[in-house]
Design an enzyme around this catalytic site. Structure first.
Site, PDB file in Angstrom:
ATOM      1  N   GLU A 285      31.101  42.736  45.563  1.00 51.03           N
ATOM      2  CA  GLU A 285      32.753  44.479  45.242  1.00 51.03           C
ATOM      3  C   GLU A 285      31.625  44.973  46.133  1.00 51.03           C
ATOM      4  O   GLU A 285      32.250  46.631  46.068  1.00 51.03           O
ATOM      5  CB  GLU A 285      32.446  44.863  43.703  1.00 51.03           C
ATOM      6  CG  GLU A 285      32.693  43.106  43.032  1.00 51.03           C
ATOM      7  CD  GLU A 285      34.021  43.221  41.722  1.00 51.03           C
ATOM      8  OE1 GLU A 285      33.374  42.959  40.905  1.00 51.03           O
ATOM      9  OE2 GLU A 285      34.069  44.922  41.077  1.00 51.03           O
TER      10      GLU A 285
ATOM     11  N   GLU B 178      30.237  42.166  33.803  1.00 50.16           N
ATOM     12  CA  GLU B 178      29.846  43.458  33.676  1.00 50.16           C
ATOM     13  C   GLU B 178      29.813  43.131  31.526  1.00 50.16           C
ATOM     14  O   GLU B 178      30.366  43.912  31.253  1.00 50.16           O
ATOM     15  CB  GLU B 178      31.335  43.955  33.413  1.00 50.16           C
ATOM     16  CG  GLU B 178      31.630  44.469  34.760  1.00 50.16           C
ATOM     17  CD  GLU B 178      32.518  45.382  35.052  1.00 50.16           C
ATOM     18  OE1 GLU B 178      33.236  44.594  36.500  1.00 50.16           O
ATOM     19  OE2 GLU B 178      32.956  45.818  34.185  1.00 50.16           O
TER      20      GLU B 178
HETATM   21  O1  G3I Z   1      50.131  43.786  38.155  1.00 44.09           O
HETATM   22  C1  G3I Z   1      50.633  45.013  37.345  1.00 44.09           C
HETATM   23  C2  G3I Z   1      52.356  44.991  37.746  1.00 44.09           C
HETATM   24  O2  G3I Z   1      53.056  44.024  37.977  1.00 44.09           O
HETATM   25  C3  G3I Z   1      52.581  46.494  37.629  1.00 44.09           C
HETATM   26  O3  G3I Z   1      53.369  47.158  38.032  1.00 44.09           O
HETATM   27  C4  G3I Z   1      51.136  48.232  37.582  1.00 44.09           C
HETATM   28  C5  G3I Z   1      51.644  49.088  37.451  1.00 44.09           C
HETATM   29  O4  G3I Z   1      50.968  49.520  36.315  1.00 44.09           O
HETATM   30  O5  G3I Z   1      49.767  46.650  37.603  1.00 44.09           O
HETATM   31  C6  G3I Z   1      49.788  46.029  37.755  1.00 44.09           C
HETATM   32  O6  G3I Z   1      48.492  45.646  37.854  1.00 44.09           O
HETATM   33  C7  G3I Z   1      47.281  45.511  37.967  1.00 44.09           C
HETATM   34  C8  G3I Z   1      46.643  44.908  39.247  1.00 44.09           C
HETATM   35  O7  G3I Z   1      45.289  45.967  38.768  1.00 44.09           O
HETATM   36  C9  G3I Z   1      47.413  44.901  39.666  1.00 44.09           C
HETATM   37  O8  G3I Z   1      47.557  45.832  40.881  1.00 44.09           O
HETATM   38  C10 G3I Z   1      46.784  47.173  36.673  1.00 44.09           C
HETATM   39  O9  G3I Z   1      47.389  47.756  36.472  1.00 44.09           O
HETATM   40  C11 G3I Z   1      45.153  47.853  37.215  1.00 44.09           C
HETATM   41  O10 G3I Z   1      44.445  48.497  36.179  1.00 44.09           O
HETATM   42  C12 G3I Z   1      44.538  46.559  38.457  1.00 44.09           C
HETATM   43  O11 G3I Z   1      43.320  47.257  38.447  1.00 44.09           O
HETATM   44  C13 G3I Z   1      42.641  46.370  39.001  1.00 44.09           C
HETATM   45  C14 G3I Z   1      40.712  46.623  37.986  1.00 44.09           C
HETATM   46  O12 G3I Z   1      39.682  45.850  38.353  1.00 44.09           O
HETATM   47  C15 G3I Z   1      41.229  45.951  36.412  1.00 44.09           C
HETATM   48  O13 G3I Z   1      41.410  44.704  36.822  1.00 44.09           O
HETATM   49  C16 G3I Z   1      42.111  46.853  40.039  1.00 44.09           C
HETATM   50  O14 G3I Z   1      42.491  47.001  41.189  1.00 44.09           O
HETATM   51  C17 G3I Z   1      40.981  46.382  40.701  1.00 44.09           C
HETATM   52  O15 G3I Z   1      40.612  46.514  41.909  1.00 44.09           O
HETATM   53  C18 G3I Z   1      39.675  46.222  40.272  1.00 44.09           C
HETATM   54  O16 G3I Z   1      38.583  45.813  40.110  1.00 44.09           O
HETATM   55  C19 G3I Z   1      37.074  45.822  39.717  1.00 44.09           C
HETATM   56  C20 G3I Z   1      36.753  44.119  39.779  1.00 44.09           C
HETATM   57  O17 G3I Z   1      37.262  42.970  38.857  1.00 44.09           O
HETATM   58  C21 G3I Z   1      35.267  44.462  38.528  1.00 44.09           C
HETATM   59  N1  G3I Z   1      34.744  45.391  38.967  1.00 44.09           N
HETATM   60  C22 G3I Z   1      34.715  47.094  39.038  1.00 44.09           C
HETATM   61  C23 G3I Z   1      35.763  46.617  40.054  1.00 44.09           C
HETATM   62  C24 G3I Z   1      36.773  47.835  40.030  1.00 44.09           C
HETATM   63  O18 G3I Z   1      37.480  48.653  38.784  1.00 44.09           O
END
Ligand code: G3I
Length: 373
Positions: free
Chosen positions: A286, A171
């Site tokens: 995705e 991105e």
């Molecule tokens: O691992 C921590 C956990 O320890 C904690 O208790 C919990 C509560 O805050 O958060 C967990 O981390 C989360 C992580 O996903 C793992 O589940 C983050 O808060 C959360 O922001 C993260 O969201 C991911 C996001 O990318 C940011 O990395 C989504 O699952 C994932 O579907 C999303 O994927 C992105 C692609 O990488 C890029 N394109 C868009 C797509 C959707 O946004």
């Protein structure tokens, strides 16, 4: 279609008995579990089609070391050729503190993939988000370059030979940030300028010269001003990287679709044609379909979602067969969309190939049709 017949005949052979049994069932007694489409459940898994077409099917998930749903993991191993780490290989997970690496989740994915004869798509090395505070606070070109060298060098070397392709830069384009060349505002852009993209690819290539390297982007599918500006800026960047002989092989089309939007068939076809002409392989990385505002019951929405996916794949395949099609999740039970979208009728979103009970949906059939192409 050969595969389906094979699937049906092989299983129908065993079912032959069943159909005989069926014959004797009281008229109108349906063996069909209410929520599942029997024929779909009988068909061969998506990954069996890729053996014929060469188009790999993948899906994103949390790592097996943290995802405790064994049914989901079993379905992933059955349906998919490629495991895409939804978060396990992101910077905030793998290098939470400078030089301190944690590959526990990444290693559990590599082990799971090896056990199930699967590939792994490396997602992602350099992104504007999902980075730890120490990275967001980088302030000089020297520090940012050193951080990229250590991070990319360490992570790519660790998984050398175990990764199908890397999303090296994720991105990089955001016209709304109103910056030169429509680059997205990021710590990398602030410290290193647009050259950070070329640098990231050169570092990844140095660490693993054999693995295809991708630039991954979203929001280029529809007939909107924003999508048009993004297509234009992305093409300029891809051309620039070619002119600089940057070691980059593929464009990842994230394909987070929205059922209420209209594809810009002509411009999207022209854009993809230009990308392929520049020598980039296409990967759908995705795929999911946001149906939060779609009217109708589950079955009606599933048909609309499947139709939208088919229309999209028709456009992409009219230009070139993608090397892979990956969905961002496999079952509606686990989708990031839930964090941001709720339906007014309170029913669950239906963005993925399998429903919350892991039964195949019409979207699965659309994918099967194109993967078998
Ligand atoms: O691992 C921590 C956990 O320890 C904690 O208790 C919990 C509560 O805050 O958060 C967990 O981390 C989360 C992580 O996903 C793992 O589940 C983050 O808060 C959360 O922001 C993260 O969201 C991911 C996001 O990318 C940011 O990395 C989504 O699952 C994932 O579907 C999303 O994927 C992105 C692609 O990488 C890029 N394109 C868009 C797509 C959707 O946004």
């Amino acid at each position: 279609m050969r595969l389906r017949q094979n699937g049906i005949t092989r299983r129908a052979a065993t079912l032959g008995l069943a159909s005989a049994a069926l014959g004797t069932m009281a008229a109108g007694t349906s063996l069909k579990p209410a929520h599942a489409d029997f024929d779909l459940e009988l068909a061969s898994p998506l990954r069996s089609h890729s053996r014929v077409s060469g188009i790999k099917f993948g899906c994103a998930s949390a790592a097996p070391s943290v995802q405790t749903d064994r049914v989901l993991l079993e379905k992933i191993a059955t349906e998919a050729d490629i495991f895409v780490p939804e978060g396990a290989l992101k910077w905030d997970q793998t290098e939470p503190r400078p030089g301190e690496f944690n590959f526990a989740e990444g290693d559990s994915i590599a082990a799971f993939a090896a056990r199930n004869d699967m590939l792994v798509h490396g997602h992602t090395l350099v992104w504007y988000t999902a980075i730890p505070p120490w990275v967001s606070q980088l302030g000089t070109a020297k520090d940012a370059q050193a951080a990229l060298e250590r991070h990319i060098g360490t992570e790519v070397s660790r998984y050398r030979g175990k990764i199908w392709a890397w999303d090296v830069v994720n991105e990089p384009i955001e016209p709304d940030d109103r910056l030169d060349n429509d680059y997205r505002n990021s710590v990398w852009l602030r410290c290193l300028g647009g050259d950070y993209v070329d640098l990231a690819f050169r570092l990844a290539h140095a660490a693993d010269p054999k693995t295809p390297l991708c630039l991954n982007e979203y929001g280029i599918e529809y007939a909107t001003g924003a999508a048009r500006r993004k297509r234009q800026a992305l093409l300029v960047l891809l051309q620039k990287l070619r002119d600089r002989n940057t070691p980059i092989d593929c464009l990842g089309l994230q394909s987070h679709l929205d059922c209420l939007q209209t594809f810009d068939r002509d411009e999207l076809t022209a854009f993809l044609g230009s990308v392929v002409k520049l020598g980039y392989r296409l990967m759908i990385t995705e795929l999911d379909v946001n149906d939060a505002k779609l009217r109708g019951d589950g079955t009606q929405r599933d048909f609309a979602v499947a139709r939208h996916v088919s229309e999209y794949l028709d456009i992409v395949f009219s230009v070139a067969k993608p090397a892979s099609i990956a969905t961002w999740g496999l079952s509606d039970r686990y989708t990031w969309l839930r964090q941001y979208y709720k339906r007014a009728d309170g029913t669950p979103l239906r963005p993925l190939p399998l429903d919350v009970n892991f039964d195949r949906k019409r979207m699965w059939a659309s994918l099967a049709r194109y993967i078998a192409t």
